[in-house]
Design a protein around this motif. Structure first.
Motif, PDB file in Angstrom:
ATOM      1  N   ALA A 148       8.143  13.522   0.054  1.00 20.18           N
ATOM      2  CA  ALA A 148       8.538  12.200   0.420  1.00 20.18           C
ATOM      3  C   ALA A 148       9.081  12.302   2.078  1.00 20.18           C
ATOM      4  CB  ALA A 148       9.867  11.517  -0.283  1.00 20.18           C
ATOM      5  N   HIS A 149       9.860  13.454   2.272  1.00 19.69           N
ATOM      6  CA  HIS A 149      10.113  13.814   3.535  1.00 19.69           C
ATOM      7  C   HIS A 149       8.944  13.750   4.626  1.00 19.69           C
ATOM      8  CE1 HIS A 149      11.850  17.006   6.753  1.00 19.69           C
ATOM      9  NE2 HIS A 149      11.570  15.947   7.320  1.00 19.69           N
ATOM     10  N   LEU A 150       8.030  14.800   4.176  1.00 16.00           N
ATOM     11  CA  LEU A 150       6.760  14.707   4.965  1.00 16.00           C
ATOM     12  C   LEU A 150       5.856  13.778   5.171  1.00 16.00           C
ATOM     13  CD1 LEU A 150       6.013  17.854   6.412  1.00 16.00           C
ATOM     14  CD2 LEU A 150       8.012  17.578   4.817  1.00 16.00           C
ATOM     15  N   GLY A 151       5.942  13.023   4.102  1.00 22.02           N
ATOM     16  CA  GLY A 151       5.413  11.589   3.973  1.00 22.02           C
ATOM     17  C   GLY A 151       5.736  10.766   5.129  1.00 22.02           C
ATOM     18  N   CYS A 152       7.372  10.691   5.140  1.00 24.01           N
ATOM     19  CA  CYS A 152       7.919   9.796   6.222  1.00 24.01           C
ATOM     20  C   CYS A 152       7.289  10.439   7.739  1.00 24.01           C
ATOM     21  CB  CYS A 152       9.475  10.125   6.334  1.00 24.01           C
ATOM     22  SG  CYS A 152      10.069   9.379   4.900  1.00 24.01           S
ATOM     23  N   GLU A 153       7.342  11.945   7.789  1.00 27.90           N
ATOM     24  CA  GLU A 153       6.908  12.307   9.105  1.00 27.90           C
ATOM     25  C   GLU A 153       5.344  12.137   9.520  1.00 27.90           C
ATOM     26  OE1 GLU A 153       9.051  13.884  11.017  1.00 27.90           O
ATOM     27  OE2 GLU A 153      10.756  13.559   9.633  1.00 27.90           O
ATOM     28  N   LEU A 154       4.461  12.190   8.514  1.00 30.85           N
ATOM     29  CA  LEU A 154       3.120  11.808   8.886  1.00 30.85           C
ATOM     30  C   LEU A 154       3.064  10.452   9.099  1.00 30.85           C
ATOM     31  CD1 LEU A 154       0.053  12.837   8.524  1.00 30.85           C
ATOM     32  CD2 LEU A 154       0.062  12.360   6.399  1.00 30.85           C
ATOM     33  N   PHE A 155       3.935   9.545   8.368  1.00 25.16           N
ATOM     34  CA  PHE A 155       3.734   8.124   8.706  1.00 25.16           C
ATOM     35  C   PHE A 155       4.019   7.962  10.309  1.00 25.16           C
ATOM     36  CE2 PHE A 155       5.189   3.699   9.016  1.00 25.16           C
ATOM     37  CZ  PHE A 155       4.281   3.118   8.266  1.00 25.16           C
ATOM     38  N   LYS A 156       5.125   8.556  10.672  1.00 25.95           N
ATOM     39  CA  LYS A 156       5.674   8.433  12.158  1.00 25.95           C
ATOM     40  C   LYS A 156       4.679   8.817  13.055  1.00 25.95           C
ATOM     41  CE  LYS A 156       9.780  10.246  12.566  1.00 25.95           C
ATOM     42  NZ  LYS A 156      10.862  11.249  12.169  1.00 25.95           N
ATOM     43  N   LEU A 157       3.992  10.030  12.700  1.00 27.22           N
ATOM     44  CA  LEU A 157       2.915  10.526  13.549  1.00 27.22           C
ATOM     45  C   LEU A 157       1.517   9.721  13.892  1.00 27.22           C
ATOM     46  CD1 LEU A 157       2.366  14.538  12.688  1.00 27.22           C
ATOM     47  CD2 LEU A 157       3.262  13.323  14.957  1.00 27.22           C
ATOM     48  N   ALA A 216       0.011   0.080 -10.984  1.00 24.35           N
ATOM     49  CA  ALA A 216       0.681  -0.935 -10.136  1.00 24.35           C
ATOM     50  C   ALA A 216      -0.560  -1.577  -9.004  1.00 24.35           C
ATOM     51  CB  ALA A 216       1.609  -0.125  -9.457  1.00 24.35           C
ATOM     52  N   SER A 217      -1.447  -1.784  -9.785  1.00 20.83           N
ATOM     53  CA  SER A 217      -2.756  -2.362  -8.699  1.00 20.83           C
ATOM     54  C   SER A 217      -2.611  -3.121  -7.886  1.00 20.83           C
ATOM     55  CB  SER A 217      -4.013  -2.386  -9.818  1.00 20.83           C
ATOM     56  OG  SER A 217      -3.866  -3.523 -10.635  1.00 20.83           O
ATOM     57  N   ASP A 218      -1.367  -4.113  -8.027  1.00 21.19           N
ATOM     58  CA  ASP A 218      -1.140  -5.120  -6.989  1.00 21.19           C
ATOM     59  C   ASP A 218      -0.565  -4.753  -5.727  1.00 21.19           C
ATOM     60  OD1 ASP A 218       1.061  -4.547  -8.993  1.00 21.19           O
ATOM     61  OD2 ASP A 218       2.135  -6.073  -8.020  1.00 21.19           O
ATOM     62  N   ILE A 219      -0.091  -3.221  -5.924  1.00 23.37           N
ATOM     63  CA  ILE A 219       0.479  -2.749  -4.638  1.00 23.37           C
ATOM     64  C   ILE A 219      -0.671  -2.325  -3.802  1.00 23.37           C
ATOM     65  CG2 ILE A 219       2.371  -1.237  -3.657  1.00 23.37           C
ATOM     66  CD1 ILE A 219       3.696  -1.560  -6.364  1.00 23.37           C
ATOM     67  N   PRO A 220      -0.747  -2.440  -2.429  1.00 22.78           N
ATOM     68  CA  PRO A 220      -1.821  -1.846  -1.635  1.00 22.78           C
ATOM     69  C   PRO A 220      -1.385  -0.423  -1.212  1.00 22.78           C
ATOM     70  CG  PRO A 220      -0.426  -3.453  -0.319  1.00 22.78           C
ATOM     71  CD  PRO A 220       0.214  -3.456  -1.685  1.00 22.78           C
ATOM     72  N   THR A 221      -2.517   0.136  -0.572  1.00 24.97           N
ATOM     73  CA  THR A 221      -2.364   1.509  -0.155  1.00 24.97           C
ATOM     74  C   THR A 221      -1.804   1.287   1.317  1.00 24.97           C
ATOM     75  OG1 THR A 221      -4.539   1.893   0.714  1.00 24.97           O
ATOM     76  CG2 THR A 221      -4.121   2.429  -1.574  1.00 24.97           C
ATOM     77  N   VAL A 222      -1.128   2.513   1.560  1.00 23.34           N
ATOM     78  CA  VAL A 222      -0.810   2.593   3.076  1.00 23.34           C
ATOM     79  C   VAL A 222      -2.011   2.481   3.942  1.00 23.34           C
ATOM     80  CG1 VAL A 222       0.193   3.881   5.029  1.00 23.34           C
ATOM     81  CG2 VAL A 222       1.308   3.587   2.586  1.00 23.34           C
ATOM     82  N   ALA A 223      -3.178   3.122   3.654  1.00 22.83           N
ATOM     83  CA  ALA A 223      -4.491   3.264   4.542  1.00 22.83           C
ATOM     84  C   ALA A 223      -4.923   1.932   4.584  1.00 22.83           C
ATOM     85  CB  ALA A 223      -5.211   4.281   3.756  1.00 22.83           C
ATOM     86  N   GLU A 224      -4.994   1.065   3.421  1.00 28.22           N
ATOM     87  CA  GLU A 224      -5.559  -0.173   3.558  1.00 28.22           C
ATOM     88  C   GLU A 224      -4.834  -1.529   4.180  1.00 28.22           C
ATOM     89  OE1 GLU A 224      -5.852  -2.749  -0.117  1.00 28.22           O
ATOM     90  OE2 GLU A 224      -5.262  -1.079  -0.892  1.00 28.22           O
ATOM     91  N   SER A 225      -3.467  -0.847   4.346  1.00 26.62           N
ATOM     92  CA  SER A 225      -2.561  -1.748   5.073  1.00 26.62           C
ATOM     93  C   SER A 225      -2.340  -1.583   6.642  1.00 26.62           C
ATOM     94  CB  SER A 225      -0.999  -1.498   4.410  1.00 26.62           C
ATOM     95  OG  SER A 225      -1.249  -1.922   3.046  1.00 26.62           O
ATOM     96  N   GLY A 226      -3.387  -0.930   7.121  1.00 25.81           N
ATOM     97  CA  GLY A 226      -3.460  -0.544   8.692  1.00 25.81           C
ATOM     98  C   GLY A 226      -3.185   0.704   9.024  1.00 25.81           C
ATOM     99  N   VAL A 227      -3.125   1.795   8.357  1.00 24.98           N
ATOM    100  CA  VAL A 227      -2.720   3.408   8.648  1.00 24.98           C
ATOM    101  C   VAL A 227      -3.996   3.992   8.084  1.00 24.98           C
ATOM    102  CG1 VAL A 227      -1.181   5.081   9.006  1.00 24.98           C
ATOM    103  CG2 VAL A 227      -0.376   3.024   8.763  1.00 24.98           C
ATOM    104  N   PRO A 228      -5.161   4.032   8.593  1.00 25.59           N
ATOM    105  CA  PRO A 228      -6.442   4.666   7.907  1.00 25.59           C
ATOM    106  C   PRO A 228      -6.102   6.106   7.988  1.00 25.59           C
ATOM    107  CG  PRO A 228      -6.859   3.826  10.233  1.00 25.59           C
ATOM    108  CD  PRO A 228      -5.619   3.087   9.992  1.00 25.59           C
ATOM    109  N   GLY A 229      -6.504   6.451   6.701  1.00 24.78           N
ATOM    110  CA  GLY A 229      -6.547   8.045   6.449  1.00 24.78           C
ATOM    111  C   GLY A 229      -5.426   8.543   6.207  1.00 24.78           C
ATOM    112  N   PHE A 230      -4.271   7.651   5.862  1.00 21.31           N
ATOM    113  CA  PHE A 230      -2.988   8.273   5.310  1.00 21.31           C
ATOM    114  C   PHE A 230      -3.226   8.412   3.899  1.00 21.31           C
ATOM    115  CE2 PHE A 230       1.300   7.838   3.694  1.00 21.31           C
ATOM    116  CZ  PHE A 230       2.186   8.345   4.624  1.00 21.31           C
ATOM    117  N   GLU A 231      -2.641   9.619   3.418  1.00 25.07           N
ATOM    118  CA  GLU A 231      -2.573   9.938   1.947  1.00 25.07           C
ATOM    119  C   GLU A 231      -1.754  10.959   1.907  1.00 25.07           C
ATOM    120  OE1 GLU A 231      -5.584  11.614  -1.659  1.00 25.07           O
ATOM    121  OE2 GLU A 231      -6.474  11.269   0.687  1.00 25.07           O
ATOM    122  N   VAL A 232      -0.755  10.723   0.994  1.00 21.53           N
ATOM    123  CA  VAL A 232       0.202  11.784   0.450  1.00 21.53           C
ATOM    124  C   VAL A 232       0.267  11.577  -0.904  1.00 21.53           C
ATOM    125  CG1 VAL A 232       2.512  12.504   0.703  1.00 21.53           C
ATOM    126  CG2 VAL A 232       1.430  11.606   2.613  1.00 21.53           C
TER     127      VAL A 232
END
Length: 310
Positions: A148-157, A216-232
């Motif tokens: 979760a911590h590294l996910g936050c950092e990757l999101f910021k990057l 939880a298929s109604d919740i989108p992914t970060v990647a499809e929400s405008g941050v391409p390539g994001f995966e954690v």
């Protein structure tokens, strides 16, 4: 057919210890206990879970690294085992060299969730809010060095935002403060947060996996929400000390795959805890390649963000 599958060199001929680097009750511990029961029934010997918590699982990992390489002391590691290699400056072992990947156990999706009080309802709005309030938007995690911590950092990057990471000692207090609005957002395993999201107490903006999650298929992914390539995604697996005989590693690997792929009771219990099955082929070689890639990936993130833990 207990023990019928595993007579190679008589292994196992006595109980096997599965070391978990966290306290009882967490995702690593739950997954370990489920597979321990299945392995015991399959291989005809007890597989006993032993908790050795501390230093984001490094204490347990080091204990296994120092154990005899005979297959009777194994480590149930996680994504943190890969993250720690590039994060801790004083590790007494090298996870990439001193641990042998045996088999991946499961994958757990993470989610970016925000307080119901935060005036954002999408990833795009969250990014915009973060840029409007640099170093004031907070992102909680269960602890420094967690996925979760590294996910936050990757999101910021990837988004160019300046978000303040707030580490906690476990998910419980972090979720409590998120519900109370003391922190704005959090990245954590999806299953424990889903009930709060469904109840409207939190807002689930996006899951961090490459694809949407079936339950939880109604919740989108970060990647499809405008941050391409994001995966954690948090993942868990079994490791042995370096030098463990290949036949022993293969025996445990095959037993784990039988449990995951052919034991409906194990599959049902894993799914009820929000665990997803690992990708095939779940061989020692494929897990080794994946583990090496994770060490490099998170090492690069730690270096780019100048994250270090003494």
């Amino acid at each position: 057919m207990p023990a019928a599958h595993a007579q190679t060199a008589g292994y196992p001929s006595k109980p096997v210890k599965l070391v978990v680097g966290y306290a009882p009750g967490g995702a690593t511990d739950i997954g370990a206990r489920l597979i321990a029961d299945a392995l015991g029934k399959d291989l005809g010997q007890s597989f006993i879970v032993e908790n050795r918590p501390g230093a984001n699982s490094n204490i347990g990992a080091e204990y296994v690294v120092r154990a005899p390489a005979d297959g009777y002391t194994l480590f149930v590691g996680s994504i943190s085992t890969a993250i720690n290699q590039g994060l801790y400056t004083k590790l007494a072992f090298d996870a990439g060299k001193d641990l042998v990947p045996v088999a991946q156990l499961n994958v757990v999706p993470n989610i970016l969730a925000v307080s119901a009080k935060l005036p954002v309802n999408s990833v795009a709005e969250y990014i915009a809010y973060g840029k409007q309030h640099p170093d004031k938007l907070t992102c909680a995690s269960p602890g420094s060095g967690s996925s979760a911590h590294l996910g936050c950092e990757l999101f910021k990057l990837k988004t160019g935002t300046s978000i303040l990471h707030v580490p906690y000692r476990g998910s419980g207090p972090a979720v409590s403060d998120l519900l109370g609005g003391q922190v704005d957002s959090m990245m954590d395993n999806l299953p424990p947060l889903l009930a709060q999201i469904r109840a409207g107490k939190l807002k689930g903006l996006a899951v961090t996996t490459a694809e949407r999650v079936g339950f939880a298929s109604d919740i989108p992914t970060v990647a499809e929400s405008g941050v391409p390539g994001f995966e954690v995604a948090a993942w868990f697996g079994v490791f042995a000390p370096a030098g463990t005989p290949a036949q022993v590693v293969e025996t445990v690997n095959k037993a784990i795959n039988r449990a995951l792929n052919a034991n409906p009771d194990v599959r049902a219990k894993y799914q009820s805890n929000g665990f997803m099955l690992p990708p095939a082929p779940n061989s020692p070689a494929s897990f080794q390649r994946f583990f090496n890639s994770e060490i490099k990936r998170w090492g690069d993130v730690a270096q780019a963000t100048k994250l270090k833990i003494d």
